[in-house]
Design a protein around this motif. Structure first.
Motif, PDB file in Angstrom:
ATOM      1  N   TRP A 192       0.575   9.282  10.787  1.00  0.00           N
ATOM      2  CA  TRP A 192      -0.770   8.731  10.639  1.00  0.00           C
ATOM      3  C   TRP A 192      -0.762   7.607   9.615  1.00  0.00           C
ATOM      4  CZ3 TRP A 192      -3.554   9.887  14.544  1.00  0.00           C
ATOM      5  CH2 TRP A 192      -3.522  11.157  15.111  1.00  0.00           C
ATOM      6  N   LYS A 193      -1.576   6.581   9.871  1.00  0.00           N
ATOM      7  CA  LYS A 193      -1.553   5.390   9.016  1.00  0.00           C
ATOM      8  C   LYS A 193      -2.066   5.649   7.610  1.00  0.00           C
ATOM      9  CE  LYS A 193       0.268   3.474  12.323  1.00  0.00           C
ATOM     10  NZ  LYS A 193       0.321   4.821  12.968  1.00  0.00           N
ATOM     11  N   ASP A 194      -2.921   6.665   7.413  1.00  0.00           N
ATOM     12  CA  ASP A 194      -3.322   6.958   6.033  1.00  0.00           C
ATOM     13  C   ASP A 194      -2.103   7.347   5.204  1.00  0.00           C
ATOM     14  OD1 ASP A 194      -2.981   9.358   7.393  1.00  0.00           O
ATOM     15  OD2 ASP A 194      -4.765  10.310   6.564  1.00  0.00           O
ATOM     16  N   LYS A 195      -1.196   8.108   5.799  1.00  0.00           N
ATOM     17  CA  LYS A 195       0.026   8.504   5.091  1.00  0.00           C
ATOM     18  C   LYS A 195       0.938   7.298   4.859  1.00  0.00           C
ATOM     19  CE  LYS A 195      -1.230  12.811   5.266  1.00  0.00           C
ATOM     20  NZ  LYS A 195      -1.865  13.413   4.062  1.00  0.00           N
ATOM     21  N   VAL A 196       1.020   6.423   5.846  1.00  0.00           N
ATOM     22  CA  VAL A 196       1.848   5.223   5.716  1.00  0.00           C
ATOM     23  C   VAL A 196       1.372   4.378   4.541  1.00  0.00           C
ATOM     24  CG1 VAL A 196       2.510   3.042   6.802  1.00  0.00           C
ATOM     25  CG2 VAL A 196       2.497   5.157   8.153  1.00  0.00           C
ATOM     26  N   TYR A 197       0.073   4.109   4.508  1.00  0.00           N
ATOM     27  CA  TYR A 197      -0.452   3.229   3.466  1.00  0.00           C
ATOM     28  C   TYR A 197      -0.456   3.909   2.098  1.00  0.00           C
ATOM     29  CZ  TYR A 197      -1.769  -0.278   6.906  1.00  0.00           C
ATOM     30  OH  TYR A 197      -1.737  -1.252   7.878  1.00  0.00           O
ATOM     31  N   GLN A 198      -0.677   5.208   2.049  1.00  0.00           N
ATOM     32  CA  GLN A 198      -0.573   5.915   0.773  1.00  0.00           C
ATOM     33  C   GLN A 198       0.842   5.775   0.207  1.00  0.00           C
ATOM     34  OE1 GLN A 198      -2.022   9.990   1.184  1.00  0.00           O
ATOM     35  NE2 GLN A 198      -3.784   9.231   2.328  1.00  0.00           N
ATOM     36  N   SER A 199       1.838   5.886   1.077  1.00  0.00           N
ATOM     37  CA  SER A 199       3.230   5.765   0.634  1.00  0.00           C
ATOM     38  C   SER A 199       3.531   4.359   0.139  1.00  0.00           C
ATOM     39  CB  SER A 199       4.176   6.140   1.768  1.00  0.00           C
ATOM     40  OG  SER A 199       4.031   7.498   2.122  1.00  0.00           O
ATOM     41  N   ILE A 200       3.017   3.353   0.847  1.00  0.00           N
ATOM     42  CA  ILE A 200       3.263   1.963   0.441  1.00  0.00           C
ATOM     43  C   ILE A 200       2.642   1.686  -0.931  1.00  0.00           C
ATOM     44  CG2 ILE A 200       2.611  -0.439   0.927  1.00  0.00           C
ATOM     45  CD1 ILE A 200       3.091   0.164   3.895  1.00  0.00           C
ATOM     46  N   VAL A 201       1.380   2.091  -1.117  1.00  0.00           N
ATOM     47  CA  VAL A 201       0.696   1.862  -2.388  1.00  0.00           C
ATOM     48  C   VAL A 201       1.420   2.570  -3.532  1.00  0.00           C
ATOM     49  CG1 VAL A 201      -1.417   2.392  -3.678  1.00  0.00           C
ATOM     50  CG2 VAL A 201      -1.564   1.368  -1.398  1.00  0.00           C
ATOM     51  N   SER A 202       1.875   3.796  -3.263  1.00  0.00           N
ATOM     52  CA  SER A 202       2.568   4.559  -4.290  1.00  0.00           C
ATOM     53  C   SER A 202       3.947   3.984  -4.598  1.00  0.00           C
ATOM     54  CB  SER A 202       2.706   6.015  -3.839  1.00  0.00           C
ATOM     55  OG  SER A 202       3.500   6.754  -4.741  1.00  0.00           O
ATOM     56  N   GLU A 203       4.707   3.703  -3.550  1.00  0.00           N
ATOM     57  CA  GLU A 203       6.083   3.255  -3.752  1.00  0.00           C
ATOM     58  C   GLU A 203       6.161   1.916  -4.474  1.00  0.00           C
ATOM     59  OE1 GLU A 203      10.062   2.392  -1.037  1.00  0.00           O
ATOM     60  OE2 GLU A 203       8.598   3.899  -0.410  1.00  0.00           O
ATOM     61  N   PHE A 204       5.223   1.011  -4.134  1.00  0.00           N
ATOM     62  CA  PHE A 204       5.242  -0.320  -4.749  1.00  0.00           C
ATOM     63  C   PHE A 204       4.296  -0.413  -5.949  1.00  0.00           C
ATOM     64  CE2 PHE A 204       6.868  -1.164  -0.475  1.00  0.00           C
ATOM     65  CZ  PHE A 204       7.996  -1.917  -0.766  1.00  0.00           C
ATOM     66  N   GLU A 205       3.697   0.726  -6.317  1.00  0.00           N
ATOM     67  CA  GLU A 205       2.817   0.810  -7.488  1.00  0.00           C
ATOM     68  C   GLU A 205       1.739  -0.278  -7.463  1.00  0.00           C
ATOM     69  OE1 GLU A 205       5.597   0.635 -10.715  1.00  0.00           O
ATOM     70  OE2 GLU A 205       6.019   2.790 -10.599  1.00  0.00           O
ATOM     71  N   LEU A 206       1.078  -0.378  -6.311  1.00  0.00           N
ATOM     72  CA  LEU A 206       0.052  -1.408  -6.150  1.00  0.00           C
ATOM     73  C   LEU A 206      -1.211  -1.012  -6.911  1.00  0.00           C
ATOM     74  CD1 LEU A 206       0.423  -2.197  -2.328  1.00  0.00           C
ATOM     75  CD2 LEU A 206       1.321  -3.499  -4.271  1.00  0.00           C
ATOM     76  N   GLN A 207      -1.732  -1.960  -7.688  1.00  0.00           N
ATOM     77  CA  GLN A 207      -2.949  -1.733  -8.460  1.00  0.00           C
ATOM     78  C   GLN A 207      -4.122  -2.563  -7.932  1.00  0.00           C
ATOM     79  OE1 GLN A 207      -2.909   0.544 -10.960  1.00  0.00           O
ATOM     80  NE2 GLN A 207      -0.729   0.900 -10.549  1.00  0.00           N
ATOM     81  N   THR A 208      -3.832  -3.547  -7.116  1.00  0.00           N
ATOM     82  CA  THR A 208      -4.857  -4.522  -6.717  1.00  0.00           C
ATOM     83  C   THR A 208      -5.465  -4.232  -5.350  1.00  0.00           C
ATOM     84  OG1 THR A 208      -3.035  -5.909  -5.940  1.00  0.00           O
ATOM     85  CG2 THR A 208      -3.962  -6.412  -8.117  1.00  0.00           C
ATOM     86  N   ILE A 209      -4.963  -3.209  -4.656  1.00  0.00           N
ATOM     87  CA  ILE A 209      -5.522  -2.847  -3.362  1.00  0.00           C
ATOM     88  C   ILE A 209      -5.277  -1.360  -3.131  1.00  0.00           C
ATOM     89  CG2 ILE A 209      -3.445  -3.353  -2.000  1.00  0.00           C
ATOM     90  CD1 ILE A 209      -5.382  -4.581   0.122  1.00  0.00           C
ATOM     91  N   SER A 210      -6.209  -0.704  -2.485  1.00  0.00           N
ATOM     92  CA  SER A 210      -6.076   0.734  -2.231  1.00  0.00           C
ATOM     93  C   SER A 210      -5.542   0.981  -0.828  1.00  0.00           C
ATOM     94  CB  SER A 210      -7.433   1.422  -2.377  1.00  0.00           C
ATOM     95  OG  SER A 210      -8.303   1.042  -1.319  1.00  0.00           O
ATOM     96  N   TRP A 211      -5.010   2.178  -0.631  1.00  0.00           N
ATOM     97  CA  TRP A 211      -4.531   2.527   0.706  1.00  0.00           C
ATOM     98  C   TRP A 211      -5.692   2.536   1.697  1.00  0.00           C
ATOM     99  CZ3 TRP A 211      -6.458   6.620   3.411  1.00  0.00           C
ATOM    100  CH2 TRP A 211      -7.091   7.639   2.694  1.00  0.00           C
ATOM    101  N   GLN A 212      -6.902   2.886   1.246  1.00  0.00           N
ATOM    102  CA  GLN A 212      -8.049   2.909   2.146  1.00  0.00           C
ATOM    103  C   GLN A 212      -8.413   1.503   2.613  1.00  0.00           C
ATOM    104  OE1 GLN A 212      -9.829   5.911   3.218  1.00  0.00           O
ATOM    105  NE2 GLN A 212     -10.315   4.340   4.738  1.00  0.00           N
ATOM    106  N   GLU A 213      -8.297   0.513   1.725  1.00  0.00           N
ATOM    107  CA  GLU A 213      -8.557  -0.876   2.127  1.00  0.00           C
ATOM    108  C   GLU A 213      -7.553  -1.331   3.182  1.00  0.00           C
ATOM    109  OE1 GLU A 213      -9.809  -3.758  -1.211  1.00  0.00           O
ATOM    110  OE2 GLU A 213      -8.807  -2.092  -2.266  1.00  0.00           O
ATOM    111  N   LEU A 214      -6.309  -0.951   2.990  1.00  0.00           N
ATOM    112  CA  LEU A 214      -5.277  -1.316   3.967  1.00  0.00           C
ATOM    113  C   LEU A 214      -5.541  -0.626   5.302  1.00  0.00           C
ATOM    114  CD1 LEU A 214      -2.184  -1.098   1.612  1.00  0.00           C
ATOM    115  CD2 LEU A 214      -3.078  -3.180   2.673  1.00  0.00           C
ATOM    116  N   LEU A 215      -5.919   0.642   5.253  1.00  0.00           N
ATOM    117  CA  LEU A 215      -6.217   1.382   6.478  1.00  0.00           C
ATOM    118  C   LEU A 215      -7.428   0.791   7.197  1.00  0.00           C
ATOM    119  CD1 LEU A 215      -5.662   3.809   8.341  1.00  0.00           C
ATOM    120  CD2 LEU A 215      -7.154   5.170   6.853  1.00  0.00           C
TER     121      LEU A 215
END
Length: 221
Positions: free
Chosen positions: A57-80
């Protein structure tokens, strides 16, 4: 005599691999100011890796991306949210899709889609391909509360069309979910070749190109 032809969506009508690559490239371009910790190549390859050809599921994909790259400027929900809104503009059909559906419609076959996935998203994908008008029934697992390869989703589609299994064909790319799922209820099944999967032993036919379908189905009749 064959009366109805039913299709899987992703990997059968939609060239999902090409569509995802197109989408994720465009997503990076749209949101690059908020993704500046990641290069475009990193973003594309990481998404494709985590996506597992749509089985995560894409929520899991984007959560992993945000976490792995330590993104502070965008949330996984915005990406989803961007994925759910914009993917419709990246839907790439397999070659000869519209031409084949035109031929099958002119020849008088009833047409349907059975797809696993989220209802609103799969509806938008079908809309993005511009193929809604061809199908007399469209079943999406989230809406139906049953998934391929379960018998009920195939039987429900055939009931909608008023056709028995022995007078119908299913076309899909997954050897078990599509090919064997359909055969278990007495449908004929055609495998659309996908090199990620081992060739199914019991398919009634194998195609590489949707343009091969009309002639193959005539042989069944």
């Amino acid at each position: 005599m064959i009366q109805a032809i039913l299709f899987d969506l992703d990997g059968t009508l939609l060239d999902r691999d090409a569509s995802i690559k197109h989408f994720i490239t465009k997503q990076y371009d749209r949101l690059s100011s908020k993704l500046n910790k990641i290069t475009k190549n990193q973003y594309i390859s990481k998404f494709i890796e985590l996506d597992c050809r749509g089985y995560v599921w894409k929520d899991k994909v984007y959560q992993s991306i945000v976490s792995e790259f330590e993104l502070q400027t965008i949330s996984w929900q915005e990406l989803l949210d961007d994925y759910e809104t914009e993917f419709i503009h990246s839907c790439i059909p397999f070659i000869n899709l519209l031409e084949t559906l035109d031929i099958l419609t002119r020849e008088g076959y009833l047409l349907g889609i059975i797809t696993n996935g989220l209802g609103s998203f799969q509806r938008r994908t079908i809309q993005g391909l511009g193929i809604d008008k061809y199908f007399q029934t469209i079943l999406i697992s989230e809406i139906e509360k049953v998934r391929k390869p379960e018998r009920e989703i195939f039987l429900r589609a055939l009931r909608n069309l008023g056709v028995t299994p022995d007078k119908s064909v299913f076309i899909g790319d997954h050897p078990d979910t599509d090919v064997m799922g359909a055969k278990r209820i007495g449908m004929k099944s055609i495998w659309k070749r996908d090199l990620e999967w081992q060739e199914p032993e019991n398919a009634d036919g194998i195609i590489d190109d949707l343009g091969e379908l009309p002639m193959m189905i005539q042989r069944f009749s």
